[in-house]
Design a protein around this motif. Sequence first.
Motif, PDB file in Angstrom:
ATOM      1  N   SER A   6     112.708 135.104 107.827  1.00  0.00           N
ATOM      2  CA  SER A   6     112.376 136.417 108.358  1.00  0.00           C
ATOM      3  C   SER A   6     113.233 136.628 109.592  1.00  0.00           C
ATOM      4  O   SER A   6     113.332 135.736 110.439  1.00  0.00           O
ATOM      5  N   ALA A   8     114.257 139.607 112.644  1.00  0.00           N
ATOM      6  CA  ALA A   8     113.899 140.898 113.232  1.00  0.00           C
ATOM      7  C   ALA A   8     114.503 141.029 114.623  1.00  0.00           C
ATOM      8  O   ALA A   8     114.615 140.045 115.347  1.00  0.00           O
ATOM      9  N   ALA A  15     112.975 149.726 116.745  1.00  0.00           N
ATOM     10  CA  ALA A  15     111.662 150.099 116.209  1.00  0.00           C
ATOM     11  C   ALA A  15     111.487 151.609 116.155  1.00  0.00           C
ATOM     12  O   ALA A  15     111.945 152.346 117.022  1.00  0.00           O
ATOM     13  N   THR A  16     110.797 152.053 115.100  1.00  0.00           N
ATOM     14  CA  THR A  16     110.437 153.460 114.990  1.00  0.00           C
ATOM     15  C   THR A  16     109.197 153.698 115.851  1.00  0.00           C
ATOM     16  O   THR A  16     108.654 152.780 116.451  1.00  0.00           O
ATOM     17  N   ASP A  18     106.232 154.050 115.048  1.00  0.00           N
ATOM     18  CA  ASP A  18     105.069 153.254 114.624  1.00  0.00           C
ATOM     19  C   ASP A  18     105.314 151.748 114.764  1.00  0.00           C
ATOM     20  O   ASP A  18     104.500 150.941 114.340  1.00  0.00           O
ATOM     21  N   GLY A  19     106.430 151.345 115.361  1.00  0.00           N
ATOM     22  CA  GLY A  19     106.718 149.934 115.596  1.00  0.00           C
ATOM     23  C   GLY A  19     107.470 149.250 114.470  1.00  0.00           C
ATOM     24  O   GLY A  19     107.785 148.065 114.554  1.00  0.00           O
ATOM     25  N   SER A  20     107.779 149.973 113.412  1.00  0.00           N
ATOM     26  CA  SER A  20     108.479 149.389 112.267  1.00  0.00           C
ATOM     27  C   SER A  20     109.945 149.117 112.595  1.00  0.00           C
ATOM     28  O   SER A  20     110.585 149.867 113.332  1.00  0.00           O
ATOM     29  N   VAL A  21     110.469 148.035 112.042  1.00  0.00           N
ATOM     30  CA  VAL A  21     111.887 147.708 112.191  1.00  0.00           C
ATOM     31  C   VAL A  21     112.558 147.679 110.808  1.00  0.00           C
ATOM     32  O   VAL A  21     113.489 146.922 110.567  1.00  0.00           O
ATOM     33  N   HIS A  22     112.079 148.541 109.914  1.00  0.00           N
ATOM     34  CA  HIS A  22     112.570 148.511 108.535  1.00  0.00           C
ATOM     35  C   HIS A  22     114.068 148.781 108.414  1.00  0.00           C
ATOM     36  O   HIS A  22     114.706 148.255 107.514  1.00  0.00           O
ATOM     37  N   SER A  43     106.674 141.352 101.794  1.00  0.00           N
ATOM     38  CA  SER A  43     106.389 142.082 103.025  1.00  0.00           C
ATOM     39  C   SER A  43     106.679 141.278 104.287  1.00  0.00           C
ATOM     40  O   SER A  43     106.848 141.859 105.364  1.00  0.00           O
TER      41      SER A  43
END
Length: 102
Positions: A6, A8, A15-16, A18-22, A43
Amino acid sequence: MIVAFSVAPSGGPAATEDGSVHGAVAAAVRVVRESGLPNRTSSMFTELEGEWDEVMDVVKRATEAVAPFGTRVSLVLKADIRPGHAGEIDGKVERLEAALDR
């Protein structure tokens, strides 16, 4: 060998709201998929199977792909090193499912 990893970014604008780092994760997964090695993404982790040098090269390049998204990168890695075995990325799961069906 099979590696579950993983990666990141942190400390930057990755991060967006909402905290996402997609976006950063997508850059890493793209490197993995383009490698041609057997792989699977869930996930939380990406699994990758191959020889030591080729797997570690892909992990390194995937980590480098995340670097522009932050000021630092976090990498979590777990490896199953079993010389002489191939196809275990699916084989291990198939044996588990067979045991559950008994």
